[in-house]
Design an enzyme around this catalytic site. Structure first.
Site, PDB file in Angstrom:
ATOM      1  CE1 TYR A  34       0.336   1.751   4.321  1.00 46.13           C
ATOM      2  CE2 TYR A  34       0.799  -0.592   4.498  1.00 46.13           C
ATOM      3  CZ  TYR A  34       0.870   0.688   5.023  1.00 46.13           C
ATOM      4  OH  TYR A  34       1.456   0.902   6.243  1.00 46.13           O
ATOM      5  CB  CYS A  35       1.555   3.965  -1.684  1.00 48.80           C
ATOM      6  SG  CYS A  35       0.403   4.096  -3.056  1.00 48.80           S
ATOM      7  CG  LEU A  36      -1.166   9.529   0.301  1.00 50.13           C
ATOM      8  CD1 LEU A  36      -1.689   9.352   1.725  1.00 50.13           C
ATOM      9  CD2 LEU A  36      -0.406  10.837   0.188  1.00 50.13           C
TER      10      LEU A  36
END
Length: 106
Positions: free
Chosen positions: A69-71
């Protein structure tokens, strides 16, 4: 189970619940260390996208279920694809934290 899909099909919370049921699951946060310090999924490993070439020393088991995941979802999508090219067999792109209701720790 999806392998190297084009994007998340579930909410991050749904992926967290799925991962918690799978032995050996790893959460990989590919944001910057500064973003990670602002809040991350509990137990996640931080390895920014630009350092992904070091993944072998961070996650040596290429068969482990890895949830990335990331932003916004852009870096996680790219990371999942790159990991597939590096030989990782079970990578799920969870997408981005933006707009998601998920408990983060600092």
């Amino acid at each position: 189970m999806r392998l190297f899909s084009k994007g998340p099909e579930k909410s991050i919370q749904e992926y967290i619940s799925e991962a918690e049921k799978r032995k050996g699951s790893i959460f990989l946060d590919v944001r910057t260390p500064e973003e990670y310090k602002e809040g991350h999924i509990e137990g996640s490993i931080n390895l920014p996208l630009h350092e992904l070439k070091k993944i072998g020393s961070v996650i040596p088991d290429q068969e482990a279920p890895v949830y990335v995941y990331c932003l916004s979802g852009a870096r996680s999508r790219r990371s999942a694809a790159l990991m597939g090219h590096m030989g990782y067999l079970d990578v799920t792109d969870m997408g981005g934290l933006l707009g998601q209701k998920v408990k983060l720790v600092r």
